[in-house]
Write an enzyme that holds these catalytic residues in place. Structure first.
Site, mmCIF file in Angstrom:
data_model
loop_
_atom_site.group_PDB
_atom_site.id
_atom_site.type_symbol
_atom_site.label_atom_id
_atom_site.label_comp_id
_atom_site.label_asym_id
_atom_site.label_seq_id
_atom_site.Cartn_x
_atom_site.Cartn_y
_atom_site.Cartn_z
ATOM 1 N N GLU A 112 0.965 3.958 1.847
ATOM 2 C CA GLU A 112 1.519 4.389 3.126
ATOM 3 C C GLU A 112 2.635 3.460 3.592
ATOM 4 O OE1 GLU A 112 -1.550 3.296 2.314
ATOM 5 O OE2 GLU A 112 -2.784 3.189 4.102
ATOM 6 N N HIS A 153 0.840 -1.191 0.000
ATOM 7 C CA HIS A 153 0.000 0.000 0.000
ATOM 8 C C HIS A 153 0.880 1.247 0.000
ATOM 9 C CE1 HIS A 153 -3.778 -2.178 1.714
ATOM 10 N NE2 HIS A 153 -3.324 -2.701 0.586
ATOM 11 N N CYS A 162 -5.900 1.053 5.699
ATOM 12 C CA CYS A 162 -6.435 -0.225 6.158
ATOM 13 C C CYS A 162 -5.880 -0.528 7.554
ATOM 14 C CB CYS A 162 -6.060 -1.342 5.177
ATOM 15 S SG CYS A 162 -4.301 -1.786 5.196
#
Length: 141
Positions: A71, A69, A97
């Protein structure tokens, strides 16, 4: 939040959105910018790990399990640098998430600003529980 801070936040979110355009993922492109002391110290977008082919989905258009992801990419990138994410702000195009929320907490990020709501709010709830400042800011498409 002051008008000036809101304008700064929107600019960083726009940068994150532009950075998301670097993603090879077809289903969803996400970008992240990590800011500390008014400086961008890291950035990331969702994609495969270094050395892997730049194909995020399989033949059935399902995201491959090893795709990182945005981040996570930004956090691991700053970990390889001489910078520290302690006390920083993460600007991300989509709310994090649960797994990324854990990374955010452990990396010392104090604030998360996002502009698109992900369908699952577990990550946001965990960040709130950890005392991290969460700001949702709408920006023009």
């Amino acid at each position: 939040m002051s008008d000036k801070q809101l304008q700064i936040d929107k600019r960083y979110l726009e940068m994150a959105r532009i950075w998301a355009g670097n993603s090879y993922c077809t289903r969803r492109k996400v970008g992240a910018i990590l800011v500390k002391d008014k400086m961008i110290i890291s950035d990331g977008y969702n994609g495969t790990p270094s050395g892997f082919e730049n194909i995020c989905e399989d033949e059935s258009n399902v995201t491959k399990p090893y795709v990182l992801h945005a981040e996570a990419n930004a956090i691991t990138k700053v970990a390889k640098s001489n910078n520290s994410s302690l006390g920083s702000t993460l600007y991300i195009t989509s709310s994090p998430c649960l797994e990324c929320a854990k990374l955010i907490i452990q990396s010392g990020i104090l604030r998360v600003v996002y502009c698109d709501r992900y369908h699952n709010y577990e990550g946001i709830e965990l960040l709130k529980k950890a005392g991290i400042i969460i700001d949702f800011i709408e920006i023009d498409q």
